[in-house]
Motif scaffolding. Structure first.
Motif, short mmCIF file in Angstrom:
data_model
loop_
_atom_site.label_atom_id
_atom_site.label_comp_id
_atom_site.label_asym_id
_atom_site.label_seq_id
_atom_site.Cartn_x
_atom_site.Cartn_y
_atom_site.Cartn_z
N ASP A 86 -19.45 51.89 -11.19
CA ASP A 86 -20.46 52.66 -10.47
C ASP A 86 -21.26 51.68 -9.63
OD1 ASP A 86 -22.18 51.36 -12.21
OD2 ASP A 86 -22.37 53.08 -13.56
N ALA A 87 -22.45 52.10 -9.17
CA ALA A 87 -23.21 51.26 -8.26
C ALA A 87 -23.84 50.05 -8.94
CB ALA A 87 -24.30 52.09 -7.57
N GLN A 88 -23.96 50.05 -10.26
CA GLN A 88 -24.65 48.98 -10.96
C GLN A 88 -23.73 48.11 -11.81
OE1 GLN A 88 -27.80 48.48 -10.29
NE2 GLN A 88 -27.96 50.33 -9.05
N HIS A 89 -22.72 48.70 -12.42
CA HIS A 89 -21.83 47.93 -13.29
C HIS A 89 -20.52 48.71 -13.45
CE1 HIS A 89 -23.63 50.87 -15.99
NE2 HIS A 89 -22.60 50.68 -16.80
N ALA A 90 -19.58 48.10 -14.15
CA ALA A 90 -18.26 48.71 -14.40
C ALA A 90 -18.05 48.82 -15.90
CB ALA A 90 -17.15 47.90 -13.75
N ASP A 91 -17.65 50.01 -16.35
CA ASP A 91 -17.37 50.24 -17.77
C ASP A 91 -15.88 50.11 -18.03
OD1 ASP A 91 -20.03 50.76 -18.36
OD2 ASP A 91 -19.83 52.87 -17.81
N ASN A 92 -15.53 49.39 -19.07
CA ASN A 92 -14.14 49.29 -19.50
C ASN A 92 -13.82 50.50 -20.37
OD1 ASN A 92 -12.25 47.13 -21.73
ND2 ASN A 92 -11.54 48.39 -20.04
N ILE A 93 -13.03 51.44 -19.81
CA ILE A 93 -12.76 52.69 -20.51
C ILE A 93 -11.42 52.69 -21.22
CG2 ILE A 93 -14.20 53.98 -18.89
CD1 ILE A 93 -11.58 55.01 -17.62
N ALA A 94 -10.56 51.75 -20.93
CA ALA A 94 -9.25 51.70 -21.59
C ALA A 94 -8.71 50.28 -21.53
CB ALA A 94 -8.27 52.67 -20.95
N ALA A 95 -7.93 49.92 -22.54
CA ALA A 95 -7.28 48.61 -22.60
C ALA A 95 -5.97 48.75 -23.35
CB ALA A 95 -8.18 47.57 -23.27
N ALA A 96 -4.99 47.97 -22.94
CA ALA A 96 -3.69 48.00 -23.59
C ALA A 96 -3.11 46.60 -23.60
CB ALA A 96 -2.74 48.96 -22.86
N ALA A 97 -2.31 46.33 -24.59
CA ALA A 97 -1.64 45.03 -24.71
C ALA A 97 -0.14 45.25 -24.74
CB ALA A 97 -2.07 44.32 -25.99
N VAL A 98 0.53 44.58 -23.84
CA VAL A 98 1.99 44.62 -23.79
C VAL A 98 2.50 43.27 -24.26
CG1 VAL A 98 3.98 45.02 -22.30
CG2 VAL A 98 1.83 46.18 -21.82
N ARG A 99 3.50 43.26 -25.11
CA ARG A 99 3.96 41.99 -25.69
C ARG A 99 4.87 41.22 -24.75
NH1 ARG A 99 4.86 43.61 -32.05
NH2 ARG A 99 2.66 44.00 -32.48
N CYS A 100 4.44 41.16 -23.51
CA CYS A 100 5.04 40.28 -22.52
C CYS A 100 4.02 40.15 -21.41
CB CYS A 100 6.38 40.82 -21.99
SG CYS A 100 6.21 42.30 -20.98
N ASP A 101 4.05 39.06 -20.70
CA ASP A 101 3.12 38.88 -19.60
C ASP A 101 3.42 39.90 -18.50
OD1 ASP A 101 1.77 36.92 -20.83
OD2 ASP A 101 2.57 35.26 -19.65
#
Length: 601
Positions: free
Chosen positions: A26-41
């Motif tokens: 948004d105009a002030q900051h960014a919220d991390n709403i999702a994250a995922a880990a894949v077992r390869c780069d």
């Protein structure tokens, strides 16, 4: 401060190593709403045109497809959903090593692109080929060759007419996604057609202009951004980003008295048709004007120092905000309206243009940043319908090729949400009968023209005989009139004891009644012109061919008309589905807002 109050609705995806994150800024900051880990780069990411899926190119040679919530949709090539993936960021490796393995059949993916309707996915990387995947059937469609070295960038053209790819050799290759053939090659000036030496003028990214469909921008390791006209296959503009200022990366090249920093990413602005944002390895973001004359500073309309080598850049859908990924794990959000060249001469910080900075990934560089698309539902619905109702290129049609496969926002990429089968059987047959009648009329008209022609040549009643002999039939064989003119296979000899004249024609015996004899009450002279008769027959055959060609053309036009009517009916059905999708998207958005409000409480 009032100008900086921007409303940001689209999501931004970032990747570092095996960790993929989705942000709601948004105009002030960014919220991390999702994250995922894949077992390869993961080397590259790309949103689908409907924003319903995020494709991640992995070092294991697979494209991992995720929902915006981080859940796994599937893999291409297909694999078990729990094979090497659990959706938790805690399992991501942070030691800098390649956590997945690749082999000759699945080399690491370093570039990928969706088709306009989201059905096809193009991937490329360590190999010299581009692979096209059919996401509906979950299988490889074809491979596109034409490169001599590894590929770093691939893009579908706005109308899906071409697939553009480029890499280390500095050559941009245009492929046909239908035939799989190379339809054009554009070579960087100073590079041989066979490619440059390894890394000399390597191309790191490609991006088509959203305003002029044939323009393609390429970012190069020699510090230049080049704009190509793919319609005429030539270079139109070379934009220099200047010499390195302050920070010199290990990939910088010495030119004259200065150091040239490579351009890692370049993207056209969705708002201004002449502006390109270029991320540089020396830690600066440069805005370039493609319409400005060449010069030291004339093509640069904005410059800002990021503080670390820039790895990727992405525009928000309205073209007012730019997100820049840095090698120190930060994402810098910049207000394009506050960025101007006179504020930031020499690459100074230009802090007034920075909205805020987010530490997206700790201890690892941001490999790529990609903002969601500003979705045009009309365009997406028509493109999805065209891809779903068209048989797969280079393959035979199947019963399910006419099924409409759509990907609504937040919907399953591989599922068929709506079914619609196009009936290709004409509804009525009178049009075909009319075409046959037209062919018969043309044939009869040509016969009458031949008779008029022969009547001008003959005399004493013989034109009727000539016309009867030259009259075409349905089978295309002349129908001779009995008792007037007879051409029968023979030895070409003259029989004796007959009341008429026998004229020698090679391979035929032509018998004509002599003077004073009658055939069906007609007196025929004995000096008949047989060569003239053969010429008339040949002319009649030519007229018949012309009539047949005209009839075939009429049938073709009628078939095209029927196909057009079927297409109109199909578009009407797609329009209804589009409205239903829009309503569904609104409901999904309302549910998401309610969910976020619940989480905040």
């Amino acid at each position: 401060a009032a100008d900086a109050q921007l409303t940001m609705s689209e999501l931004l995806a970032t990747v570092s190593g095996a960790e993929v994150k989705v942000w709601r800024p948004d105009a002030q900051h960014a919220d991390n709403i999702a994250a995922a880990a894949v077992r390869c780069d993961v080397h590259c990411i790309q949103w689908s045109p409907t924003n319903g899926a995020l494709a991640c190119g992995g070092s294991d040679g697979r494209a991992h497809l995720l929902k915006p919530s981080g859940e796994l949709l599937g893999r291409i090539p297909d694999a078990a959903p729990d094979d090497g993936y659990d959706g938790r960021p805690g399992d991501a490796h942070t030691d800098g090593r390649e956590t997945g393995s690749s082999n000759a059949s699945h080399p690491p993916i370093r570039a990928l692109a969706f088709s306009k309707g989201s059905r096809y996915l193009a991937t490329a990387g360590a190999s010299t080929e581009v692979t096209i995947w059919d996401l509906k059937r979950k299988q490889k469609l074809k491979t596109l060759s034409g490169h001599a070295d590894a590929i770093a960038a691939v893009q579908y053209s706005p109308g899906d007419t071409h697939v553009a790819s480029a890499g280390r050799e500095g050559v941009v290759v245009l492929h046909s996604p239908v035939s799989g053939l190379v339809v054009g090659t554009m070579v960087t000036p100073g590079v041989s057609p066979t490619g440059a030496p390894h890394g000399t003028v390597a191309v790191s990214s490609l991006h088509y202009s959203p305003h002029r469909r044939q323009l393609l921008a390429s970012a190069s390791s020699d510090g230049a951004v080049r704009v190509w006209d793919t319609g005429v296959r030539r270079l139109t503009t070379t934009l220099s980003t200047g010499f390195s200022s302050g920070m010199v990366g290990q990939n910088s090249q010495m030119v004259g008295q200065g150091s040239v920093s490579p351009v890692t990413d370049a993207r056209f602005s969705p708002r201004d048709a002449h502006v390109i944002a270029a991320a540089r390895g020396d830690g600066s973001l440069v805005l370039l004007d493609t319409s400005a004359p060449a010069g030291n500073h004339g093509q640069t309309v904005g410059r800002i120092a990021i503080g670390a080598p820039c790895t990727s850049v992405a525009w928000r859908g309205d073209g007012l905000v730019v997100a820049v990924g840095a090698s120190d794990g930060r994402v810098v959000w910049i207000d394009r309206r506050m960025l101007s060249s006179n504020q930031n001469q020499g690459g100074s910080s230009g802090g007034s243009a920075v909205l805020y900075t987010t530490v997206a990934h700790v201890g690892r560089p941001v490999t790529s940043v990609r903002w969601q698309h500003a979705v045009d539902m009309n365009s997406v619905a028509s493109s999805t319908a065209a891809e779903a109702s068209t048989p797969t290129p280079m393959r035979g049609s199947r019963a399910d090729d006419n099924a409409l496969a759509t990907t609504p926002v937040g919907g399953a990429l591989f599922g068929v949400e709506n079914g619609y089968a196009m009936d290709t059987t004409p509804a009525t047959m009178p049009s075909k009968e009319a075409s046959l009648r037209r062919a018969a009329e043309l044939e009869e008209a040509s016969r009458k023209r031949v008779e008029r022609l022969l009547s001008q040549r003959g005399a004493s009643g013989t034109p009727d005989a000539f016309a009867a002999a030259a009259r075409p039939t349905r089978s295309g064989i002349a129908a001779p009139a009995s008792g007037k003119l007879s051409l029968t296979p023979g030895s070409g000899t003259r029989p004796s004891g007959t009341g008429g004249d026998t004229i020698n024609v090679p391979g035929y015996t032509s018998t004509v009644p002599g003077p004073g004899t009658t055939g069906l009450g007609t007196t025929v002279p004995g000096n008949m012109d047989v060569p003239g008769t053969l010429a008339a027959i040949a002319e009649a055959i030519t007229e018949t061919r012309r009539a047949t060609t005209s009839a075939v053309r009429d049938v073709h036009v009628e078939l095209l008309r029927q196909m057009h009517e079927l297409g109109e009916a199909q578009r009407l059905a797609f329009s209804e589905i589009k409205h239903a999708q829009a309503d569904l998207a609104k409901e999904v958005a309302a549910l998401r807002r309610a969910q976020l409000e619940f989480v905040r409480r």
